[in-house]
Design an enzyme around this catalytic site. Sequence first.
Site, PDB file in Angstrom:
ATOM      1  N   HIS A 108     -37.109   1.038  68.149  1.00 48.08           N
ATOM      2  CA  HIS A 108     -38.005  -0.267  67.907  1.00 48.08           C
ATOM      3  C   HIS A 108     -37.226  -1.094  66.869  1.00 48.08           C
ATOM      4  O   HIS A 108     -36.169  -1.578  67.340  1.00 48.08           O
ATOM      5  CB  HIS A 108     -39.413   0.438  67.449  1.00 48.08           C
ATOM      6  CG  HIS A 108     -40.487  -0.490  66.865  1.00 48.08           C
ATOM      7  ND1 HIS A 108     -40.233  -2.136  67.366  1.00 48.08           N
ATOM      8  CD2 HIS A 108     -41.648  -0.458  66.355  1.00 48.08           C
ATOM      9  CE1 HIS A 108     -41.515  -2.452  67.062  1.00 48.08           C
ATOM     10  NE2 HIS A 108     -42.143  -1.718  66.398  1.00 48.08           N
ATOM     11  N   ASP A 125     -33.192  -8.284  68.718  1.00 47.27           N
ATOM     12  CA  ASP A 125     -32.289  -7.559  67.789  1.00 47.27           C
ATOM     13  C   ASP A 125     -30.897  -7.819  68.179  1.00 47.27           C
ATOM     14  O   ASP A 125     -29.968  -7.457  67.302  1.00 47.27           O
ATOM     15  CB  ASP A 125     -32.750  -5.946  67.833  1.00 47.27           C
ATOM     16  CG  ASP A 125     -33.892  -5.692  66.796  1.00 47.27           C
ATOM     17  OD1 ASP A 125     -34.144  -6.497  66.099  1.00 47.27           O
ATOM     18  OD2 ASP A 125     -34.452  -4.822  67.327  1.00 47.27           O
ATOM     19  N   HIS A 179     -36.620  -4.239  77.094  1.00 49.26           N
ATOM     20  CA  HIS A 179     -37.878  -4.404  75.991  1.00 49.26           C
ATOM     21  C   HIS A 179     -39.158  -3.725  77.229  1.00 49.26           C
ATOM     22  O   HIS A 179     -38.961  -3.798  78.327  1.00 49.26           O
ATOM     23  CB  HIS A 179     -37.963  -5.891  75.983  1.00 49.26           C
ATOM     24  CG  HIS A 179     -39.225  -5.915  74.802  1.00 49.26           C
ATOM     25  ND1 HIS A 179     -40.392  -6.027  75.116  1.00 49.26           N
ATOM     26  CD2 HIS A 179     -38.933  -6.130  73.515  1.00 49.26           C
ATOM     27  CE1 HIS A 179     -41.107  -6.184  73.850  1.00 49.26           C
ATOM     28  NE2 HIS A 179     -39.961  -6.101  72.727  1.00 49.26           N
TER      29      HIS A 179
HETATM   30  N1  CMC Z   1     -29.557  -0.072  78.125  1.00 46.11           N
HETATM   31  C1  CMC Z   1     -29.562   0.524  79.474  1.00 46.11           C
HETATM   32  N2  CMC Z   1     -30.725   0.948  80.216  1.00 46.11           N
HETATM   33  C2  CMC Z   1     -31.655   0.609  79.853  1.00 46.11           C
HETATM   34  C3  CMC Z   1     -31.810   0.098  78.510  1.00 46.11           C
HETATM   35  C4  CMC Z   1     -30.879  -0.423  77.885  1.00 46.11           C
HETATM   36  N3  CMC Z   1     -30.994  -0.886  76.467  1.00 46.11           N
HETATM   37  N4  CMC Z   1     -33.355  -0.343  78.441  1.00 46.11           N
HETATM   38  C5  CMC Z   1     -33.965  -0.019  79.706  1.00 46.11           C
HETATM   39  N5  CMC Z   1     -32.964   0.740  80.418  1.00 46.11           N
HETATM   40  C6  CMC Z   1     -33.276   1.200  81.660  1.00 46.11           C
HETATM   41  C7  CMC Z   1     -33.766   2.662  81.404  1.00 46.11           C
HETATM   42  O1  CMC Z   1     -32.876   3.520  81.584  1.00 46.11           O
HETATM   43  C8  CMC Z   1     -34.699   2.722  82.975  1.00 46.11           C
HETATM   44  O2  CMC Z   1     -33.904   2.947  83.871  1.00 46.11           O
HETATM   45  P1  CMC Z   1     -34.442   3.954  85.337  1.00 46.11           P
HETATM   46  O3  CMC Z   1     -35.611   3.187  85.817  1.00 46.11           O
HETATM   47  O4  CMC Z   1     -33.074   3.890  86.036  1.00 46.11           O
HETATM   48  O5  CMC Z   1     -34.488   5.225  84.555  1.00 46.11           O
HETATM   49  C9  CMC Z   1     -35.030   1.197  83.137  1.00 46.11           C
HETATM   50  O6  CMC Z   1     -34.308   0.592  82.402  1.00 46.11           O
HETATM   51  C10 CMC Z   1     -36.594   1.014  82.331  1.00 46.11           C
HETATM   52  O7  CMC Z   1     -36.664   1.372  81.054  1.00 46.11           O
HETATM   53  P2  CMC Z   1     -37.693   1.949  80.136  1.00 46.11           P
HETATM   54  O8  CMC Z   1     -37.238   3.224  79.596  1.00 46.11           O
HETATM   55  O9  CMC Z   1     -38.934   2.351  81.121  1.00 46.11           O
HETATM   56  O10 CMC Z   1     -38.166   0.960  79.279  1.00 46.11           O
HETATM   57  P3  CMC Z   1     -39.047   1.098  77.991  1.00 46.11           P
HETATM   58  O11 CMC Z   1     -40.058   0.175  78.285  1.00 46.11           O
HETATM   59  O12 CMC Z   1     -39.622   2.525  78.015  1.00 46.11           O
HETATM   60  O13 CMC Z   1     -38.011   0.987  76.982  1.00 46.11           O
HETATM   61  C11 CMC Z   1     -36.659   0.154  75.324  1.00 46.11           C
HETATM   62  C12 CMC Z   1     -38.056  -0.423  76.217  1.00 46.11           C
HETATM   63  C13 CMC Z   1     -36.713  -1.278  74.202  1.00 46.11           C
HETATM   64  C14 CMC Z   1     -37.133   1.401  74.377  1.00 46.11           C
HETATM   65  C15 CMC Z   1     -35.563   0.155  75.927  1.00 46.11           C
HETATM   66  O14 CMC Z   1     -35.218  -0.837  76.661  1.00 46.11           O
HETATM   67  C16 CMC Z   1     -34.444   0.701  74.952  1.00 46.11           C
HETATM   68  O15 CMC Z   1     -34.328   1.704  74.511  1.00 46.11           O
HETATM   69  N6  CMC Z   1     -33.625  -0.475  74.384  1.00 46.11           N
HETATM   70  C17 CMC Z   1     -32.457  -0.227  73.433  1.00 46.11           C
HETATM   71  C18 CMC Z   1     -33.165  -0.098  71.818  1.00 46.11           C
HETATM   72  C19 CMC Z   1     -33.599  -1.634  71.655  1.00 46.11           C
HETATM   73  O16 CMC Z   1     -32.976  -2.608  71.817  1.00 46.11           O
HETATM   74  N7  CMC Z   1     -34.778  -1.686  70.979  1.00 46.11           N
HETATM   75  C20 CMC Z   1     -35.390  -3.184  70.499  1.00 46.11           C
HETATM   76  C21 CMC Z   1     -36.733  -3.468  71.384  1.00 46.11           C
HETATM   77  S1  CMC Z   1     -36.866  -5.040  70.732  1.00 46.11           S
HETATM   78  C22 CMC Z   1     -37.378  -4.995  69.317  1.00 46.11           C
HETATM   79  C23 CMC Z   1     -38.777  -4.521  69.188  1.00 46.11           C
HETATM   80  O17 CMC Z   1     -39.929  -5.439  69.174  1.00 46.11           O
HETATM   81  O18 CMC Z   1     -38.948  -3.465  68.779  1.00 46.11           O
END
Ligand code: CMC
Length: 379
Positions: free
Chosen positions: A223, A315, A262
């Site tokens: 987050h 971010d 995201h």
């Molecule tokens: N790098 C590589 N792969 C990714 C990433 C990433 N940053 N984000 C998502 N994916 C992949 C993930 O591995 C999954 O792949 P698969 O379907 O093959 O398993 C697919 O994309 C869908 O991801 P998800 O886990 O379902 O997405 P989520 O909604 O659970 O996660 C997130 C959202 C923000 C936690 C994730 O994108 C992440 O960990 N990003 C990096 C951390 C980050 O930058 N966070 C800041 C968010 S913006 C500020 C805020 O509002 O908090």
Amino acid sequence: MGTEAGEIHRGLKGVYFDTSEASFIDGSLGKLLYRGYNIHDLAEQSTFEEVTYLLLYGHLPTERELETLDSSLRDNRGLPEEVVDIIRLIKNCHPMDVLRTGISALSAFDPEAEDKSIDATRRKGIRLTSQAVSIVTAHHRIRQGLEPVNADPSLNHAGNFLYMLTGQKPMDQETNLMDVDFILHSEHGSNASAFAARVTASTLSDLHSAVVTGVGTLKGPLHGGAAESVMKMAQDIGDPANAENYARTTIENGERIMGFGHRVYRAEDPRARHLRERARVLGEQKGEPHWFQILMSLQEVMKPYQNKGIYVNVDFFAGAVYHLLGIPEDLFIPIFALGRIPGWTLQCMEQYENNVLIRPLTQYTGEMDLEYIAIDKRE
Ligand code: CMC
């Protein structure tokens, strides 16, 4: 929109738990509105003070209304000496832990701490918006062996933050950057920290408790912690030419690229663009253009992942901007929190206005009806 009995939505993905008039987010278009106003207009034309008013009162202020809010913000920049003493005691903790503890301590000195009426909650949100700046900046000074700097009533919220942090009057451009950054972080619908704050408010607990919950939830790297991780990542990459190899290896190892992806956006996070251009300009001015170049080359090599809906988020460029402003990495998440206090306050006001206890279910998958064995008979 209900959930069918037995149907599990892990991470509450795609679940609407209530209605809200705070933010509209269209994840596929990359569109974000606060109270109906486009984030691009607010980032380019408004101020953090004006956006705070908009969020907390529901409409753009007249000059007079803005002046009143602005005076409240300026009048509440001081901290009780006891809270400063607590900060001194825990000065070696992460600034997010100090912020969480400081906000919790402030409730002991707030005359309306237990008043959950909408008006009192709004007033407390305004106070906390100012006081939180003083906690973060006082701690940063104290941990360096310096004394906290008194607020400067002639400076706006963003400029005063930079002044209290460094003891030096910021340049207009730096103040504007912080101001935009605070606007971009001030509200974002049912994100994890706002949801957590609402859960706390839904038990009819008080605003300080809800904001403490929000701060604790924001702290995690998935987050608010991403900006801090992005800058570490840029340092690890070291050179734009290494970005491709870094991205490939990270993803092959099943790890995530920080600052990408995201839960809601499947297009570019609309907040990212306002920091991208500013990071470029600032990098050139400070003689450190390479951070922007590294991030741009990472953005380029991540293009193939756009078909999975993975784009840069707010971010991604924020870390570079803070770094170029000379702000240490462990203050990146607290800065996000400072911007988000109006949003958390609004989310709690909405919760109080039409409260229902937020209490979902987990489906039990453990063992059943086991025989209790006395401790001396256990193997
Ligand atoms: N790098 C590589 N792969 C990714 C990433 C990433 N940053 N984000 C998502 N994916 C992949 C993930 O591995 C999954 O792949 P698969 O379907 O093959 O398993 C697919 O994309 C869908 O991801 P998800 O886990 O379902 O997405 P989520 O909604 O659970 O996660 C997130 C959202 C923000 C936690 C994730 O994108 C992440 O960990 N990003 C990096 C951390 C980050 O930058 N966070 C800041 C968010 S913006 C500020 C805020 O509002 O908090």
